[in-house]
Design an enzyme around this catalytic site. Sequence first.
Site, short mmCIF file in Angstrom:
data_model
loop_
_atom_site.label_atom_id
_atom_site.label_comp_id
_atom_site.label_asym_id
_atom_site.label_seq_id
_atom_site.Cartn_x
_atom_site.Cartn_y
_atom_site.Cartn_z
N CYS A 51 -9.30 3.60 14.53
CA CYS A 51 -8.81 2.85 13.36
C CYS A 51 -7.29 2.64 13.44
O CYS A 51 -6.85 1.89 14.30
CB CYS A 51 -9.28 3.54 12.08
N HIS A 55 -14.67 5.24 12.50
CA HIS A 55 -14.31 6.66 12.44
C HIS A 55 -15.45 7.54 12.95
O HIS A 55 -16.26 8.01 12.14
CB HIS A 55 -14.00 7.06 10.99
N GLU A 75 -15.44 10.49 13.76
CA GLU A 75 -15.30 11.88 13.30
C GLU A 75 -15.97 12.09 11.94
O GLU A 75 -16.07 13.22 11.47
CB GLU A 75 -13.80 12.28 13.26
#
Length: 193
Positions: free
Chosen positions: A79, A172, A174
């Site tokens: 990002c 993202h 994560e």
Amino acid sequence: MKIGVLSVQGAVSEHIRHLERCSVEAVAVKNQESLNETSGLIIPGGESTTIGKLIETFGLADLIRKRNRQGSLAVFGTCAGMVLIAREILDGIAGQPKLDLMDISVQRNAFGRQKESFETDLDFKSFNFPLTAVFIRAPIIEVASPEVETLAEMPEGIVAARQDNLLATSFHPELTDDLRVHEYFIGMCKNCI
Ligand code: GLN
């Protein structure tokens, strides 16, 4: 092998947890010393202008550029991190800081107001089932040079790509339990030991 997560601003702890779940030693990178211990660096989501200014102030930007260009440091931008590693930021503010590493042109906040945050399933090259990707005020790759390999695409543009020891995702990885994108990056870091 140690992999760093740039820890000046943004979604740091989630990346550290994912690396640890992949059995890799994760290092929170705040200075040149900690950066020099690592074979890879994740630049997290956050605010690209803020992260960019802080890494110049802390003397990290030149070292990231130098080690990545020498081939001793793989870099993964998620990002805002993707915006920072791009060669060109299409709607950047005046003096927008950047690392200038990957041959991509990136549009910040490319999905418009209504779609500020959303989740979608994506086909990611070489993965045997789709990935759920979380987008938050995400950028997109509008132009990529022939050296850049597209890993995932949406109708709006490219959302994951690789060039040598550089990896970029608009989304993202994560923020879901799926570790495959981190595992993919760990594989890239092994070439940099
Ligand atoms: N829109 C932000 C930027 O351009 C990125 C948002 C994010 O990292 N979630 O810096």
